[in-house]
Scaffold this motif. Sequence first.
Motif, PDB file in Angstrom:
ATOM      1  N   ARG A   4       0.825  -1.204   0.000  1.00 40.54           N
ATOM      2  CA  ARG A   4       0.000   0.000   0.000  1.00 40.54           C
ATOM      3  C   ARG A   4       0.862   1.259   0.000  1.00 40.54           C
ATOM      4  NH1 ARG A   4      -4.656  -0.316   4.440  1.00 40.54           N
ATOM      5  NH2 ARG A   4      -5.094   1.676   3.376  1.00 40.54           N
ATOM      6  N   ARG A   5       1.933   1.241   0.777  1.00 43.65           N
ATOM      7  CA  ARG A   5       2.825   2.398   0.806  1.00 43.65           C
ATOM      8  C   ARG A   5       3.518   2.579  -0.542  1.00 43.65           C
ATOM      9  NH1 ARG A   5       4.988   1.355   5.252  1.00 43.65           N
ATOM     10  NH2 ARG A   5       6.765   0.122   4.540  1.00 43.65           N
ATOM     11  N   LEU A   6       3.913   1.481  -1.169  1.00 41.04           N
ATOM     12  CA  LEU A   6       4.564   1.556  -2.477  1.00 41.04           C
ATOM     13  C   LEU A   6       3.630   2.142  -3.527  1.00 41.04           C
ATOM     14  CD1 LEU A   6       6.840   0.898  -4.480  1.00 41.04           C
ATOM     15  CD2 LEU A   6       5.960  -1.445  -4.587  1.00 41.04           C
ATOM     16  N   ILE A   7       2.377   1.663  -3.563  1.00 42.14           N
ATOM     17  CA  ILE A   7       1.413   2.168  -4.539  1.00 42.14           C
ATOM     18  C   ILE A   7       1.106   3.640  -4.296  1.00 42.14           C
ATOM     19  CG2 ILE A   7      -0.951   1.922  -5.365  1.00 42.14           C
ATOM     20  CD1 ILE A   7      -0.710  -1.053  -4.909  1.00 42.14           C
ATOM     21  N   SER A   8       1.022   4.038  -3.032  1.00 39.04           N
ATOM     22  CA  SER A   8       0.760   5.444  -2.714  1.00 39.04           C
ATOM     23  C   SER A   8       1.917   6.336  -3.153  1.00 39.04           C
ATOM     24  CB  SER A   8       0.513   5.610  -1.214  1.00 39.04           C
ATOM     25  OG  SER A   8      -0.624   4.867  -0.804  1.00 39.04           O
ATOM     26  N   GLN A   9       3.146   5.858  -2.956  1.00 39.46           N
ATOM     27  CA  GLN A   9       4.299   6.637  -3.383  1.00 39.46           C
ATOM     28  C   GLN A   9       4.327   6.825  -4.900  1.00 39.46           C
ATOM     29  OE1 GLN A   9       6.859   8.129  -1.651  1.00 39.46           O
ATOM     30  NE2 GLN A   9       5.750   7.696   0.253  1.00 39.46           N
ATOM     31  N   ALA A  10       3.853   5.814  -5.647  1.00 35.46           N
ATOM     32  CA  ALA A  10       3.901   5.850  -7.112  1.00 35.46           C
ATOM     33  C   ALA A  10       2.577   6.292  -7.724  1.00 35.46           C
ATOM     34  CB  ALA A  10       4.287   4.477  -7.651  1.00 35.46           C
ATOM     35  N   SER A  11       1.650   6.789  -6.935  1.00 31.59           N
ATOM     36  CA  SER A  11       0.291   7.058  -7.418  1.00 31.59           C
ATOM     37  C   SER A  11       0.250   8.095  -8.538  1.00 31.59           C
ATOM     38  CB  SER A  11      -0.586   7.515  -6.256  1.00 31.59           C
ATOM     39  OG  SER A  11      -0.047   8.697  -5.657  1.00 31.59           O
ATOM     40  N   SER A  12       1.173   9.033  -8.549  1.00 28.21           N
ATOM     41  CA  SER A  12       1.133  10.098  -9.556  1.00 28.21           C
ATOM     42  C   SER A  12       1.831   9.716 -10.862  1.00 28.21           C
ATOM     43  CB  SER A  12       1.773  11.372  -9.001  1.00 28.21           C
ATOM     44  OG  SER A  12       3.131  11.143  -8.660  1.00 28.21           O
ATOM     45  N   THR A  13       2.613   8.661 -10.868  1.00 26.64           N
ATOM     46  CA  THR A  13       3.377   8.281 -12.071  1.00 26.64           C
ATOM     47  C   THR A  13       3.018   6.898 -12.598  1.00 26.64           C
ATOM     48  OG1 THR A  13       5.173   7.397 -10.698  1.00 26.64           O
ATOM     49  CG2 THR A  13       5.333   9.712 -11.377  1.00 26.64           C
ATOM     50  N   LEU A  14       2.475   6.013 -11.776  1.00 29.30           N
ATOM     51  CA  LEU A  14       2.267   4.621 -12.148  1.00 29.30           C
ATOM     52  C   LEU A  14       1.199   4.501 -13.236  1.00 29.30           C
ATOM     53  CD1 LEU A  14       3.304   1.805 -11.394  1.00 29.30           C
ATOM     54  CD2 LEU A  14       1.378   1.610  -9.794  1.00 29.30           C
ATOM     55  N   GLN A  15       1.566   3.857 -14.357  1.00 32.57           N
ATOM     56  CA  GLN A  15       0.649   3.690 -15.485  1.00 32.57           C
ATOM     57  C   GLN A  15       0.248   2.237 -15.703  1.00 32.57           C
ATOM     58  OE1 GLN A  15       2.156   5.577 -19.032  1.00 32.57           O
ATOM     59  NE2 GLN A  15       2.903   7.361 -17.905  1.00 32.57           N
ATOM     60  N   HIS A  16       1.120   1.295 -15.354  1.00 33.79           N
ATOM     61  CA  HIS A  16       0.830  -0.125 -15.557  1.00 33.79           C
ATOM     62  C   HIS A  16       1.224  -0.886 -14.286  1.00 33.79           C
ATOM     63  CE1 HIS A  16       0.308   0.727 -19.840  1.00 33.79           C
ATOM     64  NE2 HIS A  16       1.445   1.386 -19.793  1.00 33.79           N
ATOM     65  N   LEU A  17       0.272  -1.657 -13.763  1.00 34.04           N
ATOM     66  CA  LEU A  17       0.505  -2.413 -12.539  1.00 34.04           C
ATOM     67  C   LEU A  17       0.027  -3.836 -12.749  1.00 34.04           C
ATOM     68  CD1 LEU A  17       1.272  -2.626  -9.534  1.00 34.04           C
ATOM     69  CD2 LEU A  17      -1.049  -1.862  -8.973  1.00 34.04           C
ATOM     70  N   CYS A  18       0.875  -4.792 -12.391  1.00 38.64           N
ATOM     71  CA  CYS A  18       0.528  -6.206 -12.506  1.00 38.64           C
ATOM     72  C   CYS A  18       0.716  -6.869 -11.152  1.00 38.64           C
ATOM     73  CB  CYS A  18       1.389  -6.891 -13.569  1.00 38.64           C
ATOM     74  SG  CYS A  18       0.973  -8.634 -13.805  1.00 38.64           S
ATOM     75  N   LEU A  19      -0.388  -7.406 -10.619  1.00 38.42           N
ATOM     76  CA  LEU A  19      -0.374  -8.165  -9.365  1.00 38.42           C
ATOM     77  C   LEU A  19      -1.032  -9.526  -9.569  1.00 38.42           C
ATOM     78  CD1 LEU A  19      -1.382  -5.321  -6.841  1.00 38.42           C
ATOM     79  CD2 LEU A  19       0.904  -6.219  -7.281  1.00 38.42           C
ATOM     80  N   SER A  20      -0.832 -10.100 -10.735  1.00 33.78           N
ATOM     81  CA  SER A  20      -1.423 -11.404 -11.044  1.00 33.78           C
ATOM     82  C   SER A  20      -0.739 -12.507 -10.248  1.00 33.78           C
ATOM     83  CB  SER A  20      -1.305 -11.698 -12.542  1.00 33.78           C
ATOM     84  OG  SER A  20      -2.021 -10.753 -13.302  1.00 33.78           O
ATOM     85  N   GLY A  21      -1.547 -13.457  -9.768  1.00 31.98           N
ATOM     86  CA  GLY A  21      -1.003 -14.613  -9.065  1.00 31.98           C
ATOM     87  C   GLY A  21      -0.355 -14.295  -7.737  1.00 31.98           C
ATOM     88  N   CYS A  22      -0.818 -13.252  -7.067  1.00 33.58           N
ATOM     89  CA  CYS A  22      -0.217 -12.846  -5.794  1.00 33.58           C
ATOM     90  C   CYS A  22      -0.992 -13.350  -4.578  1.00 33.58           C
ATOM     91  CB  CYS A  22      -0.105 -11.324  -5.729  1.00 33.58           C
ATOM     92  SG  CYS A  22       1.101 -10.637  -6.893  1.00 33.58           S
ATOM     93  N   GLY A  23      -2.015 -14.173  -4.791  1.00 36.74           N
ATOM     94  CA  GLY A  23      -2.777 -14.714  -3.673  1.00 36.74           C
ATOM     95  C   GLY A  23      -3.699 -13.714  -3.013  1.00 36.74           C
ATOM     96  N   LEU A  24      -4.204 -12.732  -3.738  1.00 34.59           N
ATOM     97  CA  LEU A  24      -5.096 -11.722  -3.178  1.00 34.59           C
ATOM     98  C   LEU A  24      -6.502 -12.286  -3.015  1.00 34.59           C
ATOM     99  CD1 LEU A  24      -3.996  -8.555  -5.203  1.00 34.59           C
ATOM    100  CD2 LEU A  24      -3.479  -9.092  -2.820  1.00 34.59           C
TER     101      LEU A  24
END
Length: 567
Positions: free
Chosen positions: A431-451
């Motif tokens: 969550r902290r990582l995504i918040s830090q990158a919230s203004s620049t992140l364009q592509h995110l992959c969390l497939s197969g992470c057991g969510l």
Amino acid sequence: MVLSLVNLCAREVVSDHSSSPCWLRWVPRELYRPLLEAAFSSCRPLAVGELVQRWPERTLRVGGRRKQGQTAPNRLCIQALLLAVVRGLSDQRCALKVLDLCGLQGDEGGLGDPMGGWSLTVALCTMAVQARAAALRAQRREGERERKRFSALEREKDVKRERGPWKREKESNGHEASTGKELGLKDRERTGSCGILGEKELIKGVRRRMEMERKRETAVTGFGGSRKEAEEKDVSSEVLVHVRADLFVNARSLERFRVALSTLGPLKLQCRYLRVEEISVSSIRTLLDLLPCQGLLGIDIRYSSLGVAGLAELLPLLSSFPALNSLRLHYCNLDFRRDHPGQEDTLRDLSLGLAKLQELRRLSLTALRLPGQLRVLLSSLPQPLQILELPYLSLSPADLAYLSCSHHASTLQQLDLSENHLDENTLPSIRRLISQASSTLQHLCLSGCGLTDGLLGLLLPSLGGCWALKSLALALNPLSMAGLMDLVRMAVRMPSLRHLLYPNPLEDYQPGLPDLPSSAQLLDWPLDETTDINTTSSQLNRVLMESGRSELFLTCDLLNYDKDLVD
């Protein structure tokens, strides 16, 4: 795609090859580009060849990023293009100096029979070798014609020189009166003396021609050099066309690639991105030594048993390429274990080698088994990364905690953490990582992470704050239909999101699936045939229609998903 009037007319013109002699002589240079595009789209290799052979501009770019639904050029058209480039080297009408084929290759066996990266690389290597051979043959023919002209001129001079005494003696004796006997005697004497003189002059002329020919060869070849070596030196002294492309080399094409890069001739290969597969460290070193230092932007090494020591050996070589901004290592047998002697020193060498890559912006590490060592690797990079791909890396909580606080977090545009297990312990770091990158992140992959539904519910607020996100991949996560609906309701509130790869809900699988299935189990477990899969799609599309987000593309097709289509 709506075609302009120029494009429609260009398609009609190139459709009939028999009429090409009529219009090729009169077509202005501004129409060569739409005619060539029409020839590619209509699969007219003969028209492609004729246009390229007399290309009127210094630069020709074919390839690049394709629009959605646009296929790669046909294999026959690409082959015709390459053959026309070689023919154009001797065509005075061709002004081509730079051929840019970056991004041209398609998927092997794809729709329309495109030429894949490996086939294109082999064809380019063959083209470079053939161009040199053709230049050598042309130079030898020209040299032979020049030698024949020179010999003819020398023979003509010798004939004039040998006829001189005859002509002068005939003029001096033309006015003398003599009897028949005296005339016969003088004729015999003159014939005998002039015959001896002619033979001597002839020998001198032959020696003179041999001496002049020897001097001429010495001036051309230099001391101790052969004519063949001189011709090859002349051919390699000037590059007529620079060919720039993305190249793909494996064990089968390694020797051909090496020969093409080490062969000097009128065509010079330049590489933008180099992909190598199943090649040893020593062979990769050889290839890097052959590549020009300028122009290489990235290297992709796959299925090669580098080992940690092998990678530490290659990194100093990569630092000699000043523009290198992408390094990708996939299944390269990097396994760090503390119980192996010398591994600590080798990992330190890796860190020092990465520190020398001043322009690195993309780092992809797939299945390298380096748990707990992410800080050692990433902290040494001098510039923050924009693309970071770490699938199948068995990241530890310490790795994710470091990444969320690193200098890379606020600059990431693409992040791939697929197949790294996430739980309650690692969720705060994510969550902290995504918040830090919230203004620049364009592509995110969390497939197969057991969510699960619970973990995803805690993560959704952070995902919803990524206002620049264009694509989100969450395939192979154990979500129920309720959790999937929550995901889609969050997705429609993200204005920049264009692609969502969602998992099949657990209700769509056949009975017997474990309560917390792994990604491998979800991939292999059959779907329930009695359940209408279209029902899930209909429910999700209803959410899209109600929110007015019909442009948001939802799919559960993991194999055909391509995040690059959104750009």
